[in-house]
Design a protein around this motif. Structure first.
Motif, PDB file in Angstrom:
ATOM      1  N   ILE A 258     -30.088 -11.093 -34.587  1.00 19.29           N
ATOM      2  CA  ILE A 258     -30.660  -9.777 -34.863  1.00 19.29           C
ATOM      3  C   ILE A 258     -29.519  -8.763 -34.804  1.00 19.29           C
TER       4      ILE A 258
ATOM      5  N   ARG B 298     -29.597 -10.075 -28.559  1.00 21.41           N
ATOM      6  CA  ARG B 298     -29.949  -9.844 -29.971  1.00 21.41           C
ATOM      7  C   ARG B 298     -28.977 -10.571 -30.897  1.00 21.41           C
TER       8      ARG B 298
ATOM      9  N   THR C  61     -42.475 -15.017 -35.702  1.00 18.26           N
ATOM     10  CA  THR C  61     -41.781 -14.209 -34.706  1.00 18.26           C
ATOM     11  C   THR C  61     -41.303 -12.890 -35.309  1.00 18.26           C
TER      12      THR C  61
ATOM     13  N   ASP D  58     -37.325 -14.730 -29.465  1.00 17.90           N
ATOM     14  CA  ASP D  58     -37.151 -13.461 -30.192  1.00 17.90           C
ATOM     15  C   ASP D  58     -38.457 -12.666 -30.222  1.00 17.90           C
TER      16      ASP D  58
ATOM     17  N   HIS E   7     -36.337  -3.415 -31.411  1.00 14.06           N
ATOM     18  CA  HIS E   7     -35.742  -4.379 -30.481  1.00 14.06           C
ATOM     19  C   HIS E   7     -34.587  -3.785 -29.670  1.00 14.06           C
TER      20      HIS E   7
ATOM     21  N   LEU F  48     -29.391 -14.282 -31.182  1.00 15.21           N
ATOM     22  CA  LEU F  48     -30.542 -14.658 -32.012  1.00 15.21           C
ATOM     23  C   LEU F  48     -30.328 -14.363 -33.494  1.00 15.21           C
TER      24      LEU F  48
END
Length: 372
Positions: free
Chosen positions: A347, A342, A142, A95, A334, A345
């Motif tokens: 996100i 994304r 991160t 990430d 991002h 992860l």
């Protein structure tokens, strides 16, 4: 000297020539060679006294032999990646910052592959390592989920495969984390963030001990011209002097805001290295001197509307400034990362990242409470 003293004193000594108590600003692009007792300065793309004062200070903060500064954190990263050769591979945090992901995409044309791995999972990292791995690229904490990887364990693993370990230490800053002391080969900073600290100057830095790396990096920077100007270096060095004071205040405020978020019915998961239930809490306690001032949380509502209601929090990318910032990583920092990656992860469009500034924490708490 202790770190707080180095922040003020390292990199510059008062001279009898002028008695300046701060490093002077050298704007010259070229230098008269006959006037120099020691011939050191030729052309500003290679050498500049103001830039060197900042570099000496940054090196001193990690007790390092060398530091070089660049026109941006991206430029520093590109310089580090210039070490790679066709057929080699990078193992990177899964990430990473969106700008780093964009930088990695440029490597494909040189037949250099990047494999994204959860670097907090040593078994997964071990499985990803092989003789063609030339660099392990670690962000810790991160961005934006604030996972914390074990620098020492990864350094040992990288050495086993004769790979370099680069640690992007932008989120922690040298006040909270010293990667070289834990075995990293290179520390990378976007000095735009905490180090300069005022959202008014862009820059980057690499800090390391190896003399051969210094020759490679200095030569690449001089040839590529990705240097910061003298005024940028002057402003960054000035901001650096208050780094410890700012980080201490920002971290206290972050801890206050975390408690507010955890008590709100409009908030789901809260990500913060200072939480007892943080999955790498034992690494945080061993490796960092504090949890920092970045907080990420899940908002159970319309994120854009919530950010629009913020008054003191500026809706803007970046972090580490004296002013508090709020952003939605999926829509902002991002966005270059493919949506499926994304989402894998975690996100999502409901993830919000806060960067706490130095405002009064009660004012920030009220602003955030009203927005939520």
């Amino acid at each position: 000297m202790e770190l707080d003293t180095k922040l003020v004193h390292a990199g510059y000594e008062i001279t009898a020539a002028s008695g300046d108590v701060v490093p002077p600003l050298h704007l010259a692009t070229t230098f008269e060679q006959r006037a120099q007792d020691d011939l050191r300065y030729f052309y500003g793309r290679g050498e500049n006294p103001t830039r060197e004062a900042l570099e000496r200070c940054l090196a001193a903060l990690e007790n390092a032999a060398h530091a070089l500064v660049f026109s941006s954190g991206q430029a520093a990263g590109a310089t580090a990646l210039s070490l790679l050769r066709p057929g080699q591979r990078v193992v990177a945090s899964d990430d990473v910052y969106g700008g780093t992901f964009s930088l990695f995409k440029t490597l494909t044309k040189y037949d250099i592959r990047v494999d994204y791995v959860d670097l907090t999972d040593l078994a997964a990292v071990t499985e990803a390592m092989a003789d063609d791995v030339a660099m392990v690229w670690l962000e810790t904490p991160t961005n934006p989920l604030l996972k914390v990887a074990d620098i020492g364990a990864l350094a040992e693993l990288a050495r086993r495969y004769e790979a370099l370990l680069l640690v992007d230490n932008t989120f922690a800053s040298p006040v909270l984390q010293q990667p070289l002391a834990h075995g990293a080969d290179i520390t990378l900073y976007s000095t735009t963030k905490f180090i300069a600290g005022h959202s008014d100057v862009i820059g980057g830095a690499l800090v390391y001990n190896d003399d051969s790396l210094h020759g490679e990096f200095f030569g690449y920077r001089t040839a590529a011209g990705n240097i910061p100007g003298p005024l940028d270096c002057f402003l960054t060095h000035r901001g650096l002097k208050t780094l410890s004071l700012r980080v201490e205040r920002q971290t206290r405020t972050a801890q206050h805001i975390v408690e507010l978020l955890r008590g709100s019915p409009k908030v789901g998961a809260v990500h913060y290295p200072g939480l007892e239930e943080h999955p790498q809490r034992h690494v945080v306690e061993r490796q960092m001197s504090g949890p920092g001032s970045i907080v990420t949380f899940e908002y159970l509502g319309d994120v854009q509307a919530m950010m629009n209601r913020c008054v003191l929090f500026a809706c803007a990318v970046s972090l580490g400034s004296v002013r508090s910032l709020v952003e939605c990583p999926a829509l902002m920092t991002h966005r270059p990362i493919p949506e499926q990656d994304r989402l894998r992860l975690g996100i999502t469009n409901n993830i919000v990242r806060l960067s706490l500034g130095i405002e009064d924490p009660h004012d920030l708490a009220k602003d955030l409470t009203d927005a939520l």
